[in-house]
Design a protein around this motif. Structure first.
Motif, PDB file in Angstrom:
ATOM      1  N   GLN A  89     -16.674 -31.109 -60.901  1.00  0.00           N
ATOM      2  CA  GLN A  89     -16.421 -29.669 -60.829  1.00  0.00           C
ATOM      3  C   GLN A  89     -15.162 -29.305 -61.618  1.00  0.00           C
ATOM      4  OE1 GLN A  89     -18.418 -27.408 -59.437  1.00  0.00           O
ATOM      5  NE2 GLN A  89     -19.862 -29.033 -58.875  1.00  0.00           N
ATOM      6  N   ALA A  90     -14.128 -30.157 -61.511  1.00  0.00           N
ATOM      7  CA  ALA A  90     -12.855 -29.873 -62.188  1.00  0.00           C
ATOM      8  C   ALA A  90     -13.009 -29.885 -63.696  1.00  0.00           C
ATOM      9  CB  ALA A  90     -11.806 -30.903 -61.767  1.00  0.00           C
ATOM     10  N   ASP A  91     -14.030 -30.558 -64.183  1.00  0.00           N
ATOM     11  CA  ASP A  91     -14.267 -30.620 -65.620  1.00  0.00           C
ATOM     12  C   ASP A  91     -14.663 -29.266 -66.184  1.00  0.00           C
ATOM     13  OD1 ASP A  91     -14.224 -32.179 -67.944  1.00  0.00           O
ATOM     14  OD2 ASP A  91     -16.410 -32.295 -67.937  1.00  0.00           O
ATOM     15  N   GLU A  92     -15.060 -28.352 -65.298  1.00  0.00           N
ATOM     16  CA  GLU A  92     -15.506 -27.027 -65.732  1.00  0.00           C
ATOM     17  C   GLU A  92     -14.523 -25.931 -65.344  1.00  0.00           C
ATOM     18  OE1 GLU A  92     -19.313 -26.492 -64.021  1.00  0.00           O
ATOM     19  OE2 GLU A  92     -20.238 -28.210 -65.032  1.00  0.00           O
ATOM     20  N   LEU A 151      -5.145 -33.621 -66.049  1.00  0.00           N
ATOM     21  CA  LEU A 151      -4.787 -34.836 -65.320  1.00  0.00           C
ATOM     22  C   LEU A 151      -4.733 -36.040 -66.246  1.00  0.00           C
ATOM     23  CD1 LEU A 151      -6.947 -34.381 -62.082  1.00  0.00           C
ATOM     24  CD2 LEU A 151      -4.464 -34.172 -62.284  1.00  0.00           C
ATOM     25  N   GLU A 152      -5.681 -36.116 -67.152  1.00  0.00           N
ATOM     26  CA  GLU A 152      -5.722 -37.251 -68.087  1.00  0.00           C
ATOM     27  C   GLU A 152      -4.502 -37.244 -68.999  1.00  0.00           C
ATOM     28  OE1 GLU A 152      -8.589 -39.030 -71.657  1.00  0.00           O
ATOM     29  OE2 GLU A 152      -9.321 -37.450 -70.316  1.00  0.00           O
ATOM     30  N   TYR A 191       2.493 -24.475 -69.539  1.00  0.00           N
ATOM     31  CA  TYR A 191       1.410 -23.607 -69.075  1.00  0.00           C
ATOM     32  C   TYR A 191       0.654 -22.990 -70.248  1.00  0.00           C
ATOM     33  CZ  TYR A 191      -1.019 -20.652 -65.712  1.00  0.00           C
ATOM     34  OH  TYR A 191      -1.979 -20.059 -64.923  1.00  0.00           O
ATOM     35  N   ASN A 192       1.383 -22.596 -71.282  1.00  0.00           N
ATOM     36  CA  ASN A 192       0.719 -22.027 -72.463  1.00  0.00           C
ATOM     37  C   ASN A 192      -0.221 -23.033 -73.102  1.00  0.00           C
ATOM     38  OD1 ASN A 192       2.095 -19.618 -72.147  1.00  0.00           O
ATOM     39  ND2 ASN A 192       3.743 -20.174 -73.557  1.00  0.00           N
ATOM     40  N   ALA A 193       0.164 -24.304 -73.074  1.00  0.00           N
ATOM     41  CA  ALA A 193      -0.648 -25.343 -73.704  1.00  0.00           C
ATOM     42  C   ALA A 193      -1.882 -25.687 -72.875  1.00  0.00           C
ATOM     43  CB  ALA A 193       0.196 -26.595 -73.935  1.00  0.00           C
ATOM     44  N   TYR A 194      -1.792 -25.586 -71.544  1.00  0.00           N
ATOM     45  CA  TYR A 194      -2.862 -26.085 -70.680  1.00  0.00           C
ATOM     46  C   TYR A 194      -3.549 -25.020 -69.836  1.00  0.00           C
ATOM     47  CZ  TYR A 194      -1.463 -30.869 -71.729  1.00  0.00           C
ATOM     48  OH  TYR A 194      -1.202 -32.045 -72.376  1.00  0.00           O
ATOM     49  N   GLU A 195      -3.191 -23.778 -70.030  1.00  0.00           N
ATOM     50  CA  GLU A 195      -3.779 -22.717 -69.197  1.00  0.00           C
ATOM     51  C   GLU A 195      -5.304 -22.696 -69.273  1.00  0.00           C
ATOM     52  OE1 GLU A 195      -3.356 -17.880 -68.429  1.00  0.00           O
ATOM     53  OE2 GLU A 195      -2.385 -18.829 -70.168  1.00  0.00           O
ATOM     54  N   ASP A 196      -5.859 -22.901 -70.447  1.00  0.00           N
ATOM     55  CA  ASP A 196      -7.313 -22.834 -70.631  1.00  0.00           C
ATOM     56  C   ASP A 196      -7.959 -24.208 -70.734  1.00  0.00           C
ATOM     57  OD1 ASP A 196      -7.219 -19.998 -70.702  1.00  0.00           O
ATOM     58  OD2 ASP A 196      -6.603 -20.077 -72.811  1.00  0.00           O
ATOM     59  N   VAL A 197      -7.215 -25.255 -70.377  1.00  0.00           N
ATOM     60  CA  VAL A 197      -7.720 -26.633 -70.472  1.00  0.00           C
ATOM     61  C   VAL A 197      -8.299 -27.045 -69.118  1.00  0.00           C
ATOM     62  CG1 VAL A 197      -7.069 -29.038 -70.864  1.00  0.00           C
ATOM     63  CG2 VAL A 197      -6.062 -27.215 -72.255  1.00  0.00           C
ATOM     64  N   PRO A 198      -9.473 -27.700 -69.090  1.00  0.00           N
ATOM     65  CA  PRO A 198     -10.045 -28.155 -67.807  1.00  0.00           C
ATOM     66  C   PRO A 198      -9.096 -29.059 -67.041  1.00  0.00           C
ATOM     67  CG  PRO A 198     -11.662 -28.339 -69.572  1.00  0.00           C
ATOM     68  CD  PRO A 198     -10.353 -27.994 -70.223  1.00  0.00           C
ATOM     69  N   LEU A 199      -9.200 -29.024 -65.715  1.00  0.00           N
ATOM     70  CA  LEU A 199      -8.293 -29.787 -64.858  1.00  0.00           C
ATOM     71  C   LEU A 199      -8.356 -31.286 -65.133  1.00  0.00           C
ATOM     72  CD1 LEU A 199      -8.793 -27.934 -61.457  1.00  0.00           C
ATOM     73  CD2 LEU A 199      -6.809 -27.836 -62.967  1.00  0.00           C
ATOM     74  N   THR A 200      -9.555 -31.790 -65.390  1.00  0.00           N
ATOM     75  CA  THR A 200      -9.681 -33.223 -65.647  1.00  0.00           C
ATOM     76  C   THR A 200      -8.898 -33.632 -66.897  1.00  0.00           C
ATOM     77  OG1 THR A 200     -11.766 -32.713 -66.789  1.00  0.00           O
ATOM     78  CG2 THR A 200     -11.914 -33.524 -64.523  1.00  0.00           C
ATOM     79  N   ARG A 247      -8.916 -41.106 -62.460  1.00  0.00           N
ATOM     80  CA  ARG A 247      -9.706 -41.286 -61.239  1.00  0.00           C
ATOM     81  C   ARG A 247      -9.296 -42.561 -60.525  1.00  0.00           C
ATOM     82  NH1 ARG A 247     -13.764 -44.536 -59.790  1.00  0.00           N
ATOM     83  NH2 ARG A 247     -15.319 -43.789 -58.262  1.00  0.00           N
ATOM     84  N   ASN A 248      -9.075 -43.625 -61.292  1.00  0.00           N
ATOM     85  CA  ASN A 248      -8.700 -44.902 -60.688  1.00  0.00           C
ATOM     86  C   ASN A 248      -7.367 -44.815 -59.957  1.00  0.00           C
ATOM     87  OD1 ASN A 248     -11.028 -46.155 -61.601  1.00  0.00           O
ATOM     88  ND2 ASN A 248     -10.074 -46.885 -63.494  1.00  0.00           N
ATOM     89  N   HIS A 249      -6.427 -44.046 -60.526  1.00  0.00           N
ATOM     90  CA  HIS A 249      -5.136 -43.867 -59.860  1.00  0.00           C
ATOM     91  C   HIS A 249      -5.319 -43.175 -58.510  1.00  0.00           C
ATOM     92  CE1 HIS A 249      -3.134 -44.042 -64.052  1.00  0.00           C
ATOM     93  NE2 HIS A 249      -2.962 -45.191 -63.426  1.00  0.00           N
ATOM     94  N   MET A 250      -6.073 -42.088 -58.520  1.00  0.00           N
ATOM     95  CA  MET A 250      -6.262 -41.321 -57.281  1.00  0.00           C
ATOM     96  C   MET A 250      -7.002 -42.146 -56.238  1.00  0.00           C
ATOM     97  SD  MET A 250      -7.011 -37.435 -58.633  1.00  0.00           S
ATOM     98  CE  MET A 250      -8.121 -37.881 -59.980  1.00  0.00           C
TER      99      MET A 250
END
Length: 358
Positions: A48-51, A299-300, A287-296, A306-309
């Motif tokens: 879901q976070a990918d979207e 995090l990457e 925030y300007n760089a990542y505002e429109d970037v998917p959450l996944t 995913r392995n860390h979490m």
């Protein structure tokens, strides 16, 4: 079946359903497959976070509010600050034991890369040297100490009769002709000595200022290759030294005071508009760089996978849940969460209609 009986039956059924759901949820939390279940849920969340872009989940102001609390407002408790003493003791002992050599921490290749970058800062280096060369305070400091050394040398090497004549003895207490002659000589000699001292001091201070300015100017004009060779030779000298060699003269109290002073200074400067503006500027850039970037992707990019979490869930969740259950907290928590639903009039009405239709 009358209404009172129906109500009692509904209440009893609601209580049974509540108890059953609590036990079912508790058994899933205590199941050996908890990590597998958590992994499945995590995968669904990641999908879901990918979207979902960062801007839809976290606002710019919310991010600044979080940083404000932890960077500008959070204060360590007295217990943690007091712990700095014990920490300093342990750090000091640990730093002295089996300390590696500098070359074991920093390879020649890494040192060369750092050196090249330092040498590249030519304009910055010239600015610093210019500030040092024109520092009146530094000129006065050096001149004062040179004057002290000269005075000490003159005092030690002066003959006894000269020291006696230039000493601060009360000349009015001198008696007789010899005393008056001696007083006249002392007055003339002291006057002459003071004149020479003033001339020497002025000349020396001018010479010190001129020398410092010229030295800094000469250093600033040195070719980068000269700086590179000089610093590289210094590294070759110290690279075989043990880290512990650089901590000699420091005791645990010094380390504790450095920790406390550093923290106290940070508490002061973090309240200044300048520091807060710098941090908020960094947040805006992020925030300007990542505002429109998917959450996944966010995090990457910050290094959380995913392995860390999943590793953190596996490390902490099972033992924490086990301890909470042993103290009866799991059942209490689940009951508090589910009970309002089974006491809700809407839920009771649904159960009541189900009973009437049976």
């Amino acid at each position: 079946m009358d209404n009172n009986t129906i109500n009692a039956t509904v209440k009893a059924l609601a209580d049974e359903l509540l108890a059953a759901q609590v036990e079912e949820a508790r058994s899933r939390l205590l199941d050996d497959r908890l990590v597998d279940l958590a992994a499945a849920e995590l995968d669904m969340l990641m999908a879901q976070a990918d979207e979902i872009p960062l801007g839809e989940v976290v606002s710019r102001q919310a991010l600044k509010d979080v940083v404000r609390v932890f960077a500008f407002e959070l204060n360590l408790g007295a217990g943690v600050i007091a712990l700095a003493g014990d920490m300093a003791q342990q750090l000091h002992r640990t730093a002295q034991k089996d300390a590696p050599k500098l070359k074991e921490l920093l390879s020649n290749n890494s040192a060369s890369q750092w050196l090249n970058k330092i040498v590249e800062l030519g304009e910055f280096r010239r600015l610093i040297l210019d500030k040092i060369g024109h520092s009146v305070t530094l000129h006065q400091f050096v001149a004062d100490h040179v004057l002290i050394l000269i005075e000490q040398q003159i005092t030690q090497r002066s003959p006894n009769w000269l020291q006696e004549l230039t000493s601060n003895v009360d000349i009015e207490n001198q008696q007789g002709l010899r005393g008056r002659l001696k007083s006249n000589v002392r007055q003339k000699l002291n006057s002459r000595v003071r004149q020479q001292e003033e001339l020497l001091e002025r000349t020396l201070r001018q010479a010190v200022a001129k020398t410092i300015k010229k030295s800094c100017s000469d250093l600033a004009q040195l070719d980068e290759s000269v700086w590179h060779d000089a610093i590289w030779q210094l590294w070759q000298v110290v690279r075989d030294e043990s880290v512990s060699e650089f901590t000699k003269g420091l005791d645990p109290l010094d380390i504790e005071e450095f920790l406390v002073l550093g923290y106290n200074e940070w508490r002061k400067i973090r309240q200044t508009e300048y520091i807060q503006r710098l941090i908020n500027t960094g947040i805006d850039v992020f925030y300007n760089a990542y505002e429109d970037v998917p959450l996944t992707e966010v995090l990457e990019d910050v290094g959380v996978t995913r392995n860390h979490m999943l590793a953190e869930i596996s490390r902490f969740a099972p033992p924490v849940i086990q301890v909470l259950d042993e103290h009866g907290y799991i059942r209490e928590i689940l009951t508090r969460q589910f009970k309002p639903f089974y006491e809700n009039p809407t839920t009771l009405a649904i159960l009541q209609r189900a009973i009437k239709h049976t």
